[in-house]
Scaffold this motif. Structure first.
Motif, PDB file in Angstrom:
ATOM      1  N   THR A  36       0.814  -1.225   0.000  1.00 60.84           N
ATOM      2  CA  THR A  36       0.000   0.000   0.000  1.00 60.84           C
ATOM      3  C   THR A  36       0.840   1.264   0.000  1.00 60.84           C
ATOM      4  OG1 THR A  36      -0.114   0.038   2.424  1.00 60.84           O
ATOM      5  CG2 THR A  36      -1.857  -1.170   1.243  1.00 60.84           C
ATOM      6  N   ASN A  37       2.155   1.124   0.097  1.00 58.27           N
ATOM      7  CA  ASN A  37       3.012   2.297   0.277  1.00 58.27           C
ATOM      8  C   ASN A  37       4.132   2.341  -0.772  1.00 58.27           C
ATOM      9  OD1 ASN A  37       4.134   4.582   1.338  1.00 58.27           O
ATOM     10  ND2 ASN A  37       4.958   3.619   3.181  1.00 58.27           N
ATOM     11  N   PHE A  38       3.723   2.433  -2.039  1.00 60.19           N
ATOM     12  CA  PHE A  38       4.629   2.659  -3.171  1.00 60.19           C
ATOM     13  C   PHE A  38       5.526   1.472  -3.516  1.00 60.19           C
ATOM     14  CE2 PHE A  38       3.555   6.958  -1.812  1.00 60.19           C
ATOM     15  CZ  PHE A  38       3.367   7.628  -3.006  1.00 60.19           C
ATOM     16  N   ALA A  39       6.634   1.277  -2.783  1.00 61.62           N
ATOM     17  CA  ALA A  39       7.704   0.373  -3.215  1.00 61.62           C
ATOM     18  C   ALA A  39       7.456  -1.053  -2.740  1.00 61.62           C
ATOM     19  CB  ALA A  39       9.050   0.866  -2.699  1.00 61.62           C
ATOM     20  N   ALA A  40       7.202  -1.953  -3.678  1.00 62.77           N
ATOM     21  CA  ALA A  40       6.905  -3.345  -3.331  1.00 62.77           C
ATOM     22  C   ALA A  40       8.178  -4.144  -3.111  1.00 62.77           C
ATOM     23  CB  ALA A  40       6.076  -3.993  -4.438  1.00 62.77           C
ATOM     24  N   SER A  41       8.163  -4.994  -2.102  1.00 70.10           N
ATOM     25  CA  SER A  41       9.264  -5.922  -1.867  1.00 70.10           C
ATOM     26  C   SER A  41       9.180  -7.067  -2.872  1.00 70.10           C
ATOM     27  CB  SER A  41       9.183  -6.490  -0.444  1.00 70.10           C
ATOM     28  OG  SER A  41       9.257  -5.458   0.521  1.00 70.10           O
ATOM     29  N   ARG A  42      10.296  -7.757  -3.054  1.00 65.04           N
ATOM     30  CA  ARG A  42      10.305  -8.916  -3.952  1.00 65.04           C
ATOM     31  C   ARG A  42       9.379 -10.001  -3.398  1.00 65.04           C
ATOM     32  NH1 ARG A  42      13.992  -9.879  -7.763  1.00 65.04           N
ATOM     33  NH2 ARG A  42      15.450  -8.384  -6.812  1.00 65.04           N
ATOM     34  N   TYR A  43       8.556 -10.581  -4.268  1.00 69.36           N
ATOM     35  CA  TYR A  43       7.580 -11.571  -3.811  1.00 69.36           C
ATOM     36  C   TYR A  43       7.332 -12.587  -4.917  1.00 69.36           C
ATOM     37  CZ  TYR A  43       3.363 -13.411  -1.538  1.00 69.36           C
ATOM     38  OH  TYR A  43       2.441 -14.216  -0.923  1.00 69.36           O
ATOM     39  N   ALA A  44       7.330 -13.864  -4.548  1.00 68.82           N
ATOM     40  CA  ALA A  44       7.182 -14.942  -5.534  1.00 68.82           C
ATOM     41  C   ALA A  44       5.733 -15.360  -5.701  1.00 68.82           C
ATOM     42  CB  ALA A  44       8.023 -16.139  -5.104  1.00 68.82           C
ATOM     43  N   GLY A  45       4.841 -14.392  -5.716  1.00 69.43           N
ATOM     44  CA  GLY A  45       3.415 -14.673  -5.886  1.00 69.43           C
ATOM     45  C   GLY A  45       2.727 -13.456  -6.473  1.00 69.43           C
ATOM     46  N   PRO A  46       1.404 -13.516  -6.653  1.00 71.70           N
ATOM     47  CA  PRO A  46       0.673 -12.383  -7.227  1.00 71.70           C
ATOM     48  C   PRO A  46       0.825 -11.132  -6.365  1.00 71.70           C
ATOM     49  CG  PRO A  46      -0.841 -14.052  -6.377  1.00 71.70           C
ATOM     50  CD  PRO A  46       0.515 -14.648  -6.332  1.00 71.70           C
ATOM     51  N   THR A  47       1.094 -10.003  -7.016  1.00 74.28           N
ATOM     52  CA  THR A  47       1.439  -8.783  -6.294  1.00 74.28           C
ATOM     53  C   THR A  47       0.702  -7.573  -6.864  1.00 74.28           C
ATOM     54  OG1 THR A  47       3.663  -9.680  -5.955  1.00 74.28           O
ATOM     55  CG2 THR A  47       3.368  -7.343  -5.523  1.00 74.28           C
ATOM     56  N   VAL A  48       0.245  -6.719  -5.941  1.00 75.25           N
ATOM     57  CA  VAL A  48      -0.410  -5.453  -6.275  1.00 75.25           C
ATOM     58  C   VAL A  48       0.304  -4.348  -5.503  1.00 75.25           C
ATOM     59  CG1 VAL A  48      -2.561  -4.122  -6.155  1.00 75.25           C
ATOM     60  CG2 VAL A  48      -2.657  -6.588  -6.551  1.00 75.25           C
ATOM     61  N   ALA A  49       0.461  -3.177  -6.129  1.00 76.40           N
ATOM     62  CA  ALA A  49       1.021  -2.022  -5.423  1.00 76.40           C
ATOM     63  C   ALA A  49       0.138  -0.816  -5.654  1.00 76.40           C
ATOM     64  CB  ALA A  49       2.445  -1.727  -5.897  1.00 76.40           C
ATOM     65  N   THR A  50      -0.075  -0.031  -4.590  1.00 78.71           N
ATOM     66  CA  THR A  50      -0.797   1.233  -4.722  1.00 78.71           C
ATOM     67  C   THR A  50       0.204   2.376  -4.810  1.00 78.71           C
ATOM     68  OG1 THR A  50      -2.709   0.407  -3.485  1.00 78.71           O
ATOM     69  CG2 THR A  50      -2.477   2.792  -3.682  1.00 78.71           C
ATOM     70  N   ILE A  51       0.072   3.178  -5.848  1.00 77.33           N
ATOM     71  CA  ILE A  51       0.905   4.360  -6.043  1.00 77.33           C
ATOM     72  C   ILE A  51       0.010   5.580  -5.822  1.00 77.33           C
ATOM     73  CG2 ILE A  51       2.418   5.603  -7.624  1.00 77.33           C
ATOM     74  CD1 ILE A  51       3.433   2.802  -6.832  1.00 77.33           C
ATOM     75  N   HIS A  52       0.341   6.358  -4.818  1.00 76.79           N
ATOM     76  CA  HIS A  52      -0.535   7.468  -4.416  1.00 76.79           C
ATOM     77  C   HIS A  52      -0.266   8.754  -5.192  1.00 76.79           C
ATOM     78  CE1 HIS A  52      -2.038   5.034  -1.095  1.00 76.79           C
ATOM     79  NE2 HIS A  52      -0.789   4.645  -0.926  1.00 76.79           N
ATOM     80  N   ASP A  53       0.965   8.991  -5.583  1.00 74.76           N
ATOM     81  CA  ASP A  53       1.295  10.160  -6.397  1.00 74.76           C
ATOM     82  C   ASP A  53       2.716   9.999  -6.911  1.00 74.76           C
ATOM     83  OD1 ASP A  53       3.361  11.827  -4.795  1.00 74.76           O
ATOM     84  OD2 ASP A  53       1.803  11.466  -3.299  1.00 74.76           O
ATOM     85  N   LEU A  54       3.088  10.876  -7.829  1.00 72.67           N
ATOM     86  CA  LEU A  54       4.453  10.875  -8.364  1.00 72.67           C
ATOM     87  C   LEU A  54       5.078  12.262  -8.189  1.00 72.67           C
ATOM     88  CD1 LEU A  54       4.015   8.713 -11.602  1.00 72.67           C
ATOM     89  CD2 LEU A  54       4.920   8.013  -9.383  1.00 72.67           C
ATOM     90  N   SER A  55       4.881  12.832  -7.013  1.00 74.97           N
ATOM     91  CA  SER A  55       5.387  14.186  -6.767  1.00 74.97           C
ATOM     92  C   SER A  55       6.906  14.252  -6.829  1.00 74.97           C
ATOM     93  CB  SER A  55       4.901  14.701  -5.411  1.00 74.97           C
ATOM     94  OG  SER A  55       5.365  13.878  -4.354  1.00 74.97           O
ATOM     95  N   HIS A  56       7.578  13.140  -6.540  1.00 71.59           N
ATOM     96  CA  HIS A  56       9.050  13.165  -6.581  1.00 71.59           C
ATOM     97  C   HIS A  56       9.562  13.363  -8.001  1.00 71.59           C
ATOM     98  CE1 HIS A  56       8.411   9.078  -7.956  1.00 71.59           C
ATOM     99  NE2 HIS A  56       9.682   8.993  -8.282  1.00 71.59           N
ATOM    100  N   ARG A  57       8.737  13.008  -9.003  1.00 75.62           N
ATOM    101  CA  ARG A  57       9.126  13.212 -10.395  1.00 75.62           C
ATOM    102  C   ARG A  57       8.698  14.594 -10.889  1.00 75.62           C
ATOM    103  NH1 ARG A  57      10.191   8.829 -13.787  1.00 75.62           N
ATOM    104  NH2 ARG A  57      10.543  10.474 -15.334  1.00 75.62           N
ATOM    105  N   ARG A  58       7.487  14.995 -10.544  1.00 72.36           N
ATOM    106  CA  ARG A  58       6.977  16.278 -11.016  1.00 72.36           C
ATOM    107  C   ARG A  58       7.591  17.456 -10.247  1.00 72.36           C
ATOM    108  NH1 ARG A  58       5.448  15.502 -16.067  1.00 72.36           N
ATOM    109  NH2 ARG A  58       3.502  14.340 -16.300  1.00 72.36           N
ATOM    110  N   HIS A  59       7.832  17.228  -8.944  1.00 80.91           N
ATOM    111  CA  HIS A  59       8.364  18.303  -8.102  1.00 80.91           C
ATOM    112  C   HIS A  59       9.449  17.763  -7.175  1.00 80.91           C
ATOM    113  CE1 HIS A  59       5.373  21.269  -9.322  1.00 80.91           C
ATOM    114  NE2 HIS A  59       4.459  20.329  -9.215  1.00 80.91           N
ATOM    115  N   PRO A  60      10.605  17.389  -7.722  1.00 77.93           N
ATOM    116  CA  PRO A  60      11.674  16.862  -6.871  1.00 77.93           C
ATOM    117  C   PRO A  60      12.156  17.870  -5.845  1.00 77.93           C
ATOM    118  CG  PRO A  60      12.473  17.293  -9.107  1.00 77.93           C
ATOM    119  CD  PRO A  60      10.989  17.406  -9.151  1.00 77.93           C
ATOM    120  N   GLU A  61      11.926  19.166  -6.106  1.00 80.69           N
ATOM    121  CA  GLU A  61      12.361  20.194  -5.162  1.00 80.69           C
ATOM    122  C   GLU A  61      11.608  20.131  -3.830  1.00 80.69           C
ATOM    123  OE1 GLU A  61       9.017  22.134  -7.605  1.00 80.69           O
ATOM    124  OE2 GLU A  61      10.620  20.650  -7.893  1.00 80.69           O
ATOM    125  N   PHE A  62      10.506  19.410  -3.810  1.00 82.93           N
ATOM    126  CA  PHE A  62       9.721  19.282  -2.583  1.00 82.93           C
ATOM    127  C   PHE A  62      10.220  18.149  -1.693  1.00 82.93           C
ATOM    128  CE2 PHE A  62       5.780  21.018  -4.987  1.00 82.93           C
ATOM    129  CZ  PHE A  62       6.291  22.301  -4.880  1.00 82.93           C
TER     130      PHE A  62
END
Length: 393
Positions: free
Chosen positions: A114-140
């Protein structure tokens, strides 16, 4: 169906991602088609009643909101808040969870990060990405945190079967910036907790009295104190209002101390002395609900949001909202708020002035806001999330 979660987002102080994780777990635990939910925090594994207790626990952090020229944070607080330590924290989280991830994969659990960066997992995996502010506004963000996310998110997109985005805006950002196939990204809006609702003046009186505030006679802003939330421009816009309006409607700032708050602290200092800006410090969730339901205006002119849940929480509480005409916020507010250019102080000031002096406009925003907020429920979020799990099983 069996589910596995990284529970580290539930650590106090519980922020937006923590509440997202909490609501998912509570809803999933109540479903008959979910046979088990387990997760890890550090080296500990939680399931059953122990997991329920962890989800319910919302111990206060005791962290002040913002005190200009205040005492330095304690070493432990600095360590907790230092973005520079995120890569190290991630390393230890993953090392401590290797065994539970390996065993859960063998037992057929679906892993949801639920918090962006998924750990390695040998099964079905889902990740929630809440925003990409680090790409659009790295200055923040700190340089180290940006480097960490730049390293981890491409790995996450390669590892997971499906990606959940909080908004259509964030989904498009993921597709555009990381070239993830559109069919692998699903938009699932967040829900509004039912505890956010209009409350009577009597129900709110004690909290307002403690803070020397009056019903419908203050501007409220809630959110982590960091540049992305645009609080400095909000304060400067508030300062541009006539003095009598500032005294009639003081600005109440609530939020955990975040990144780069020195300039904000020095800017609000004279207004605190004049009684025109209020920084109450830590408030319980129960008290915060009453402030949401008592404000004349909720101001959220954020520069960038992946969703912007506080906007809906204020609307559900029966309060008129000023927000940004930027990023995902128009998608969330749905025309029920006064939307302004968040980069222009004069636009924020004009929006505040209109809402504070036009009772008819406030009533219109309240009526539309309550209707808009009712469209976003955690039951719907959980139902759609389960559909994603079933799709990859």
């Amino acid at each position: 169906m069996k589910l596995l979660f990284d529970l580290n987002a539930l650590r106090p102080p519980r922020t937006g991602i923590g509440y997202y994780t909490q609501h998912l777990l509570q809803g999933l635990r109540a479903r008959s088609d979910i046979t088990d939910v387990r997760g890890w925090m550090g080296g500990d594994i939680y399931s059953g009643e122990r997991l329920d207790e962890l989800v319910r626990d919302q111990a206060p952090s005791g962290d002040p909101v913002l005190v200009p020229h205040s005492q330095a944070l304690s070493l432990s607080q600095c360590l907790q808040r230092s973005a520079a330590l995120q890569p190290l924290r991630t390393f230890f989280h993953r090392r401590s969870s290797r065994a539970v991830r390996a065993q859960s994969a063998k037992e057929g659990y679906v892993y949801h990060e639920t918090n962006f960066a998924a750990s390695r997992y040998a099964g079905p995996t889902v990740a929630t990405i809440h925003d990409l502010s680090h790409r659009r506004h790295p200055e923040f963000h700190s340089k180290i945190l940006v480097q960490h996310l730049d390293r981890e998110l491409p790995r996450t997109f390669r590892r997971v079967n499906m990606v959940i985005a909080d908004s259509h805006y964030t989904k498009q950002e993921i597709v555009d910036l990381y070239d993830v196939p559109e069919e692998r990204v699903t938009t699932i809006h967040l829900g509004v907790d039912e505890c956010f609702r209009p409350l009577s003046e009597v129900a709110c009186r004690a909290v307002l009295s403690t803070l020397d505030l009056r019903q419908r006679a203050f501007v409220l802003s809630v959110g982590t104190l960091q540049p992305r939330k645009n609080l400095l421009r909000l304060v400067e816009a508030f300062a541009a209002l006539p003095r009598e309006l500032r005294r009639e409607f003081p600005l109440v700032l609530i939020g955990a101390r975040g990144w780069k708050t020195t300039e904000l602290a020095s800017t609000i200092a004279p207004f605190i002395s004049a009684g025109e800006v209020v920084t109450p410090g830590y408030l319980s969730r129960n008290d915060l609900l009453k402030l949401f339901a008592s404000a004349a205006v909720f101001a959220y002119p954020s520069l960038y949001e992946g969703f912007g849940l506080p906007v809906l929480e204020a609307m559900a509480s029966g309060t008129a909202v000023l927000t940004s005409a930027a990023s995902s916020l128009p998608e969330v507010s749905g025309g029920a708020a006064v939307e302004v250019d968040p980069w222009r102080i004069d636009a924020i000031e004009d929006g505040l002035r209109r809402l504070l002096t036009d009772a008819s406009l406030r009533r219109q925003c309240i009526e539309r806001g309550v209707a808009q907020a009712s469209k976003f429920t955690w039951a719907s979020t959980i139902e759609q999330t389960c559909a994603v799990y079933k799709k990859i099983c």
